[in-house]
Design a protein around this motif. Structure first.
Motif, short mmCIF file in Angstrom:
data_model
loop_
_atom_site.label_atom_id
_atom_site.label_comp_id
_atom_site.label_asym_id
_atom_site.label_seq_id
_atom_site.Cartn_x
_atom_site.Cartn_y
_atom_site.Cartn_z
N ARG A 1 -0.87 9.77 8.09
CA ARG A 1 -1.61 10.51 9.11
C ARG A 1 -2.74 11.34 8.54
O ARG A 1 -3.51 11.94 9.31
N SER A 2 -2.90 11.42 7.22
CA SER A 2 -4.00 12.19 6.64
C SER A 2 -5.31 11.43 6.76
O SER A 2 -5.32 10.24 7.10
N PHE A 3 -6.42 12.08 6.48
CA PHE A 3 -7.75 11.52 6.76
C PHE A 3 -8.00 10.20 6.03
O PHE A 3 -8.34 9.20 6.64
N SER A 4 -7.83 10.20 4.73
CA SER A 4 -8.10 8.98 3.95
C SER A 4 -6.84 8.32 3.43
O SER A 4 -6.92 7.28 2.77
N ALA A 5 -5.66 8.93 3.69
CA ALA A 5 -4.38 8.38 3.22
C ALA A 5 -4.43 8.06 1.74
O ALA A 5 -3.86 7.06 1.29
N VAL A 6 -5.09 8.92 0.95
CA VAL A 6 -5.31 8.62 -0.46
C VAL A 6 -3.99 8.58 -1.23
O VAL A 6 -3.87 7.84 -2.22
N ASP A 7 -2.98 9.33 -0.78
CA ASP A 7 -1.71 9.34 -1.49
C ASP A 7 -0.92 8.06 -1.29
O ASP A 7 -0.01 7.76 -2.06
N LEU A 8 -1.24 7.29 -0.25
CA LEU A 8 -0.59 6.00 -0.03
C LEU A 8 -1.46 4.84 -0.48
O LEU A 8 -0.94 3.75 -0.75
N ALA A 9 -2.77 5.06 -0.58
CA ALA A 9 -3.69 3.97 -0.93
C ALA A 9 -3.38 3.40 -2.32
O ALA A 9 -3.26 2.17 -2.48
N SER A 10 -3.27 4.26 -3.31
CA SER A 10 -3.01 3.77 -4.67
C SER A 10 -1.65 3.09 -4.79
O SER A 10 -1.55 2.00 -5.37
N PRO A 11 -0.55 3.68 -4.27
CA PRO A 11 0.73 2.95 -4.33
C PRO A 11 0.69 1.61 -3.62
O PRO A 11 1.29 0.64 -4.09
N ALA A 12 -0.01 1.53 -2.49
CA ALA A 12 -0.10 0.26 -1.77
C ALA A 12 -0.80 -0.79 -2.62
O ALA A 12 -0.37 -1.96 -2.68
N MET A 13 -1.89 -0.42 -3.29
CA MET A 13 -2.60 -1.36 -4.14
C MET A 13 -1.78 -1.76 -5.36
O MET A 13 -1.83 -2.92 -5.80
N VAL A 14 -1.00 -0.84 -5.89
CA VAL A 14 -0.15 -1.17 -7.04
C VAL A 14 0.93 -2.17 -6.63
O VAL A 14 1.20 -3.14 -7.36
N LEU A 15 1.55 -1.96 -5.48
CA LEU A 15 2.56 -2.91 -5.00
C LEU A 15 1.94 -4.28 -4.77
O LEU A 15 2.54 -5.31 -5.09
N ALA A 16 0.73 -4.31 -4.22
CA ALA A 16 0.04 -5.58 -4.03
C ALA A 16 -0.27 -6.24 -5.37
O ALA A 16 -0.17 -7.47 -5.51
N GLY A 17 -0.65 -5.44 -6.38
CA GLY A 17 -0.92 -5.99 -7.70
C GLY A 17 0.33 -6.56 -8.35
O GLY A 17 0.28 -7.62 -9.00
N ILE A 18 1.47 -5.89 -8.17
CA ILE A 18 2.73 -6.41 -8.70
C ILE A 18 3.09 -7.73 -8.02
O ILE A 18 3.49 -8.70 -8.67
N ALA A 19 2.93 -7.76 -6.69
CA ALA A 19 3.22 -9.00 -5.96
C ALA A 19 2.32 -10.14 -6.42
O ALA A 19 2.74 -11.30 -6.45
N MET A 20 1.09 -9.82 -6.81
CA MET A 20 0.14 -10.86 -7.19
C MET A 20 0.51 -11.53 -8.52
O MET A 20 0.31 -12.74 -8.69
N ILE A 21 1.07 -10.78 -9.47
CA ILE A 21 1.33 -11.37 -10.79
C ILE A 21 2.76 -11.84 -10.94
O ILE A 21 3.17 -12.27 -12.02
N ILE A 22 3.55 -11.75 -9.86
CA ILE A 22 4.90 -12.33 -9.92
C ILE A 22 4.77 -13.84 -10.14
O ILE A 22 3.97 -14.49 -9.47
N PRO A 23 5.52 -14.40 -11.07
CA PRO A 23 5.37 -15.83 -11.38
C PRO A 23 5.52 -16.71 -10.14
O PRO A 23 6.44 -16.53 -9.34
N ALA A 24 4.60 -17.62 -9.98
CA ALA A 24 4.64 -18.54 -8.84
C ALA A 24 5.63 -19.66 -9.10
O ALA A 24 5.84 -20.08 -10.24
#
Length: 697
Positions: free
Chosen positions: A230-253
């Protein structure tokens, strides 16, 4: 027309994301293509805004032209290198639709999604929310960029040297309408990306649908997460969200990726990681984890040349999205982390001041301070406590599972990657500046739980993974659901609409994963139909602009109305003539001084009334008085300096129990000013036109 630009600009970005997914991950598994589409949205916006901002063309017309040209380029690349397999896709869609059972599931999920969309819309219509830091710099920097139409060195305080990747996404929703009414979409996006990335990680582990649904519930249940959303830029959630996406990306296919595919995966993981670093510098610690993953993971190629190639791709991706703000600081100030005094880079924020803001310093200086340890423990477990216990159990179970024999190599890699990420981000946080105080080296000891979002998200994911190995699965599942539902029930009366929205979103997510193998394939191959639905959502949301703006204005003007009713003065200022120049003192919160339609020009003035220079210039002139807690005393020339700075109105605000700033007596004793508003915490002065006119001539 502004609403048309809002819909058109987002349509162009989404089309760019789809084509990038098709080009980078052609013939790859669908979940990677879906992750690219979702996570590319802020990255495409970031690269476009940075490019146009450097060229001083930061407006919605230039953005539409930029993304339109880029889309044409992507279309040319795709259709030149590969023919469209439209016939096969159409046939697949027909085969799926021909199955009545699948069609029933699709219709059922569509109904649930529709209901969830209604509640999301109602939640968004509550307007954009603001906290203290938003008024100080998160929102102020975007307002400056809107007015200046380039990436000016703003806001007008030392925060202007911070990285602002998260704020760029907020700016994107402000440019079409020159208003903050649509910025509430930012937090919703980061929540969607977090949940989607968590679901992909769980599915890659081989989890059941129940565990995947549980991970979604846990991610959205905590009041801390909801506050970040609910904050203006949600900066405290933005970085964790990108990190989780990065982890999902390098999981072995599972499709046995080639070295070329792995290079693309690590390049994109670097892009996601760089975005996180461009939001908060503390996430540079995470960048070392994928590098060690490349070196030691059994899932990656063993020869040294390939590993160097993967590391180079990751580093290049991180630099693309994470280097801009630090390179800009280096060019302007000679110090990429200005104002910090760091290594060979000098700055006004000295090492002893930085050390005082670290949590580890407070602990080492008095390790047997019982009350402080009690406070630390109370803060760290207040997610609330049951959710903390879920996360803590997740870490313990992860350690046990790594020692367990018979675990698949891919599963062991996922657990090791999550466990390493969570522990390193948790253990290194006490070493970071401002981990032990608020935004000042003279503040008292304090811990902000929002800085620990990523470690706790990882703990909740690890807890969901343990469901695949325990015998009494229903017992563990019931405990986690109770921990998640309890805070929702407690806060139901305080924020009923948001909690109902979360419940329906979770239901929709469970449906997605339940029908993954059928419905999701249909979505990805008929994604342009989904694109139309998204455009319909943006179009419908744009029609609600008057209501959204009304509620956002109310949120601004009611800011701490009981304790600190400065919002009443902000509302009075909004009635001033357009293009008025407004100065302020006594408070760093100045975002509302732009006006609700950005019709005013705030000017930061020093304690002596002179227009403030950027900190690096001020520091070069006067190294002893550079930061706001060491300002000079005002003098008799204060009002004359205000006139010299072209200030037409001046706001002074204080906390209820504080003394008025010293500037007050000079304003009261001057015959060049007139008091036009006052209450118990705020006073507004007007520079009389005759004096301002004489100085202007």
């Amino acid at each position: 027309m502004d609403k048309v630009f809002f819909v058109l600009s987002n349509l162009l970005v989404l089309l760019n994301a789809i084509f990038i997914s098709d080009i980078m991950f052609a013939n790859r598994d669908l979940w990677r293509k879906a992750l690219i589409v979702i996570s590319s949205y802020p990255i495409i916006i970031l690269l476009g805004i940075l490019s146009l901002g450097v060229l001083d063309k930061l407006n919605i017309f230039a953005c539409i032209l930029f993304f339109g040209i880029f889309l044409l380029f992507l279309v040319f690349i795709k259709y030149r290198t590969k023919k469209i397999q439209s016939i096969g896709n159409i046939q697949l869609c027909k085969n799926i639709l021909a199955q009545k059972k699948i069609l029933y599931k699709i219709c059922l999920f569509s109904c649930v999604t529709f209901i969830a969309s209604i509640f999301i819309g109602c939640c968004l219509l509550k307007g954009t929310m603001f906290v203290y830091d938003d008024y100080t710099y998160h929102a102020s920097v975007t307002a400056h960029w809107c007015l200046d139409e380039y990436l000016s060195l703003s806001p007008q305080n030392y925060h202007c040297y911070y990285p602002f990747n998260a704020e760029v996404l907020s700016l994107w929703f402000m440019l079409p309408v020159r208003s903050d009414a649509f910025v509430s979409l930012v937090g919703i996006y980061w929540a969607i990306l977090s949940v989607f990335s968590a679901g992909i990680i769980c599915k890659s582990f081989g989890m059941s649908k129940v565990g995947i649904g549980l991970s979604s519930v846990l991610l959205l249940a905590s009041p801390v997460i909801k506050q970040a959303i609910r904050s203006f830029s949600a900066v405290d959630l933005a970085s964790p969200a990108m990190v989780l996406a990065g982890i999902a990306m390098i999981i072995p296919a599972r499709d046995q990726s080639t070295n070329k595919n792995k290079s693309i995966e690590f390049l994109y993981c670097g892009i996601l990681t760089g975005f996180a670093i461009g939001c908060k510098i503390s996430f540079v610690v995470f960048a070392f984890i994928p590098l060690f993953w490349i070196l030691f993971s059994r899932s990656n190629a063993q020869n040294g040349k390939t590993k160097i190639q993967l590391m180079g791709c990751f580093f290049a991706g991180s630099l693309i999205t994470g280097g801009f703000w630090y390179i800009r600081n280096f060019i302007i100030t000679g110090n990429p982390v200005f104002p910090a005094d760091f290594g060979c880079f000098s700055g006004p924020f000295l090492a002893e001041q930085i050390n005082r803001t670290r949590m580890i310093t407070w602990i080492i200086n008095d390790p047997w301070h019982f009350d402080r340890w009690k406070y630390i423990i109370q803060q760290l477990v207040s997610w609330p406590p049951l959710l903390f216990l879920v996360s803590f159990i997740g870490y313990l179970e992860a350690v046990r599972m790594l020692w367990k024999k018979g675990l698949k190599t891919e599963q062991r890699s996922i657990i090791g990657l999550l466990l390493t990420t969570g522990l390193i981000m948790f253990l290194t946080h006490p070493l970071m500046p401002y981990s032990g105080t608020n935004d000042s080296p003279v503040a008292n000891f304090r811990i902000n739980l929002r800085f620990f979002i990523l470690p706790y998200l990882v703990g909740w994911l690890l807890y969901c993974l343990l469901l695949e190995s325990v015998t009494k699965k229903k017992l563990w599942l019931g405990f986690a659901l109770a921990a998640a539902v309890l805070p929702l029930g407690i806060n139901l009366m305080h924020n009923c609409l948001l909690n109902i929205c979360i419940i329906f979103v979770v239901i929709a997510i469970v449906f997605i994963w339940n029908f993954w193998d059928t419905y999701f394939q249909f979505i990805m191959r008929a994604r342009y139909i989904c694109l139309i639905l998204i455009v319909v959502f943006f179009s419908g949301f744009s029609l609600c602009y008057p209501y959204q703006k009304h509620f956002t204005d109310q949120n601004v003007f009611s800011y701490e109305s009981d304790f600190y009713p400065v919002g009443q003065a902000w509302q009075f200022i909004d009635t001033f003539p357009d293009r008025s120049v407004i100065g302020w003192g006594g408070t760093p919160q100045y975002y509302p001084l732009f006006g609700r339609s950005f019709q005013f020009k705030p000017i930061a003035v020093s304690s002596t009334g002179e227009q403030i220079l950027p900190l690096h210039k001020y520091w070069a002139r006067d190294p002893e008085n550079t930061v706001r807690w060491r300002q000079k005393e005002p003098d008799a020339n204060f009002v004359d300096n205000l006139i010299e700075s072209r200030v037409e109105y001046f706001l002074i605000a204080r906390l209820p129990k504080e003394m008025w700033p010293l500037q007050m007596k000079f304003l009261e004793n001057s015959d060049k000013t007139q008091k036009i508003y006052h209450n118990e915490v705020s006073v507004i002065w007007k520079i009389l036109p005759v004096y301002y006119g004489e100085k202007k001539e």
